[in-house]
Design an enzyme around this catalytic site. Sequence first.
Site, PDB file in Angstrom:
ATOM      1  N   HIS A  96       0.848  -1.203   0.000  1.00 53.42           N
ATOM      2  CA  HIS A  96       0.000   0.000   0.000  1.00 53.42           C
ATOM      3  C   HIS A  96       0.885   1.257   0.000  1.00 53.42           C
ATOM      4  CE1 HIS A  96      -3.542  -2.450   0.508  1.00 53.42           C
ATOM      5  NE2 HIS A  96      -2.948  -3.070   1.499  1.00 53.42           N
ATOM      6  N   ASP A 270      -6.441   1.860   4.068  1.00 55.87           N
ATOM      7  CA  ASP A 270      -5.085   1.421   3.687  1.00 55.87           C
ATOM      8  C   ASP A 270      -4.619   2.091   2.400  1.00 55.87           C
ATOM      9  OD1 ASP A 270      -6.888   0.056   2.131  1.00 55.87           O
ATOM     10  OD2 ASP A 270      -5.954  -1.908   2.368  1.00 55.87           O
TER      11      ASP A 270
HETATM   12  N1  LIG Z   1      -8.579  -1.879   6.050  1.00 59.45           N
HETATM   13  C1  LIG Z   1      -8.290  -3.131   5.733  1.00 59.45           C
HETATM   14  O1  LIG Z   1      -7.867  -3.918   6.578  1.00 59.45           O
HETATM   15  C2  LIG Z   1      -8.511  -3.614   4.338  1.00 59.45           C
HETATM   16  C3  LIG Z   1      -8.523  -4.996   4.047  1.00 59.45           C
HETATM   17  C4  LIG Z   1      -8.788  -5.398   2.730  1.00 59.45           C
HETATM   18  C5  LIG Z   1      -9.025  -4.440   1.742  1.00 59.45           C
HETATM   19  N2  LIG Z   1      -8.972  -3.117   2.065  1.00 59.45           N
HETATM   20  C6  LIG Z   1      -9.204  -2.045   1.100  1.00 59.45           C
HETATM   21  O2  LIG Z   1     -10.592  -1.956   0.760  1.00 59.45           O
HETATM   22  C7  LIG Z   1     -10.702  -1.226  -0.469  1.00 59.45           C
HETATM   23  C8  LIG Z   1     -11.660  -1.946  -1.416  1.00 59.45           C
HETATM   24  O3  LIG Z   1     -11.077  -3.178  -1.841  1.00 59.45           O
HETATM   25  P1  LIG Z   1     -11.821  -4.171  -2.836  1.00 59.45           P
HETATM   26  O4  LIG Z   1     -11.010  -5.424  -2.865  1.00 59.45           O
HETATM   27  O5  LIG Z   1     -13.272  -4.253  -2.541  1.00 59.45           O
HETATM   28  O6  LIG Z   1     -11.640  -3.421  -4.232  1.00 59.45           O
HETATM   29  P2  LIG Z   1     -12.442  -3.744  -5.588  1.00 59.45           P
HETATM   30  O7  LIG Z   1     -11.553  -3.293  -6.702  1.00 59.45           O
HETATM   31  O8  LIG Z   1     -12.945  -5.144  -5.592  1.00 59.45           O
HETATM   32  O9  LIG Z   1     -13.713  -2.787  -5.477  1.00 59.45           O
HETATM   33  C9  LIG Z   1     -13.624  -1.406  -5.490  1.00 59.45           C
HETATM   34  C10 LIG Z   1     -14.899  -0.860  -6.075  1.00 59.45           C
HETATM   35  O10 LIG Z   1     -14.855   0.581  -5.939  1.00 59.45           O
HETATM   36  C11 LIG Z   1     -15.553   1.092  -7.042  1.00 59.45           C
HETATM   37  N3  LIG Z   1     -15.273   2.506  -7.202  1.00 59.45           N
HETATM   38  C12 LIG Z   1     -14.144   3.123  -7.643  1.00 59.45           C
HETATM   39  N4  LIG Z   1     -14.322   4.466  -7.645  1.00 59.45           N
HETATM   40  C13 LIG Z   1     -15.583   4.691  -7.197  1.00 59.45           C
HETATM   41  C14 LIG Z   1     -16.367   5.857  -6.975  1.00 59.45           C
HETATM   42  N5  LIG Z   1     -15.886   7.082  -7.244  1.00 59.45           N
HETATM   43  N6  LIG Z   1     -17.625   5.707  -6.481  1.00 59.45           N
HETATM   44  C15 LIG Z   1     -18.136   4.490  -6.200  1.00 59.45           C
HETATM   45  N7  LIG Z   1     -17.447   3.339  -6.421  1.00 59.45           N
HETATM   46  C16 LIG Z   1     -16.191   3.456  -6.905  1.00 59.45           C
HETATM   47  C17 LIG Z   1     -15.074   0.236  -8.200  1.00 59.45           C
HETATM   48  O11 LIG Z   1     -15.936   0.325  -9.333  1.00 59.45           O
HETATM   49  C18 LIG Z   1     -15.091  -1.152  -7.565  1.00 59.45           C
HETATM   50  O12 LIG Z   1     -16.307  -1.838  -7.784  1.00 59.45           O
HETATM   51  C19 LIG Z   1      -9.248  -1.119  -0.979  1.00 59.45           C
HETATM   52  O13 LIG Z   1      -8.717   0.138  -0.659  1.00 59.45           O
HETATM   53  C20 LIG Z   1      -8.526  -2.199  -0.232  1.00 59.45           C
HETATM   54  O14 LIG Z   1      -7.126  -1.980  -0.156  1.00 59.45           O
HETATM   55  C21 LIG Z   1      -8.713  -2.699   3.347  1.00 59.45           C
END
Ligand SMILES: NC(=O)c1ccc[n+]([C@@H]2O[C@H](COP(=O)([O-])OP(=O)(O)OC[C@H]3O[C@@H](n4cnc5c(N)ncnc54)[C@H](O)[C@@H]3O)[C@@H](O)[C@H]2O)c1
Length: 370
Positions: A96, A270
């Site tokens: 990240h 993250d």
């Molecule tokens: N905090 C934690 O412990 C932790 C753990 C796992 C994942 N994450 C984070 O969670 C986030 C999401 O991960 P994911 O695997 O679901 O990603 P993903 O790529 O599967 O999904 C992201 C979604 O966001 C949408 N998107 C993008 N821009 C947008 C906008 N302006 N408005 C609405 N939707 C929008 C995309 O179309 C997509 O469907 C990431 O930042 C990932 O790193 C955090």
Amino acid sequence: MLIGIPKEIKNNEFRVGATPSGVKELVRRGHRVVVERFAGAGSGFADEEYEKAGATMAIGPAEVYGQAEMIIKVKEPVEPEYALCREGQLLFTFFHLAPDKPLTDAMINAGSICIAYETVEKADGQLPLLRPMSEVAGRLSIQEGAKYLERPFGGQGILLGGVPGVPPATVVIVGGGTVGTQAAWMAAGMKADVWMYDKDLDRLNYLSEIMPPNVKTVYSDELSLEHAYEHADLVIGAVLVHGAKAPKLLLRDHLKTMKRGSVIVDVAIDQGGFAETSRPTTHADPVYEVDGVVHYCVANMPGAVARTSTLALTNATIRYALEIADKGERACLGNPELTPGLNIYRGKITYRAIAEGFGYEYVPAREVLG
Ligand SMILES: NC(=O)c1ccc[n+]([C@@H]2O[C@H](COP(=O)([O-])OP(=O)(O)OC[C@H]3O[C@@H](n4cnc5c(N)ncnc54)[C@H](O)[C@@H]3O)[C@@H](O)[C@H]2O)c1
């Protein structure tokens, strides 16, 4: 290759880079594995299990980093680990980098070869190594959100599913990818009223076909989100723009329109967080309040359910780890899914969004690997 698995030292991080069965697969392929003592303890794996799988145990991190050609871990190196990372050493872990300049600079200076789980990408755009952790974080986000809606934890005192005669909570999920989808299943199962927002119309189409009737899909734009925040009891930040900082979609001004005691779980923290008022928190001190709205912004959520997470992570990482162990950095050329995984190569940034974010030079992975 000699592979090292250190103990994670990030706050309340109980996961470990590989399970004993992952280690066994590496050893069976002819690699040597050195595991730091107690590395698996937080996930319920004893040192003896690693030894039985063929690993040798090391007393401390210096012994692991000092001899290993490749490090497999979970979280990005934290400050005490920066100096342990060596030139030309392969680091296979979550990084990240986009929101973290000190880490990026440290890895550039170390001269290590950084392959980031979160940017390994399949031809169809899926992120196979982020996915299992996103599944965990998505499901956990509702569990945590429900808890912080409880009065003793600072929330409004609302039960997610309501009861007969009392309406359920409104859960707003911004981003309908892996995190968002898993969160929606959980919230819907608890009988909440769920609204999911995404910009991708194909994704919204798909979601509206598979989700139960208490989940509504909505196109994400400024006005629709404003309306959503006003009604929300729980907001889940689940957006992602691959490799880049999260877009800020919940601004400081929005907080004033939200209910007191409502909760934001910013899973996207993250990548910098989707709310302007989010800052990373830890499992030890997970929440804080701004304008009466509870913010939960733990950057390593899956660490709280370490056993489930370590098993799920190794299931996904092991085949790539084997390929890197077999071929070294050349694996990033041979396997197009690993090419975007290469973020930093011996002092050069090889992922465009990260280089552009910091105004650094971008050098394509294929160029440095020649
Ligand atoms: N905090 C934690 O412990 C932790 C753990 C796992 C994942 N994450 C984070 O969670 C986030 C999401 O991960 P994911 O695997 O679901 O990603 P993903 O790529 O599967 O999904 C992201 C979604 O966001 C949408 N998107 C993008 N821009 C947008 C906008 N302006 N408005 C609405 N939707 C929008 C995309 O179309 C997509 O469907 C990431 O930042 C990932 O790193 C955090």
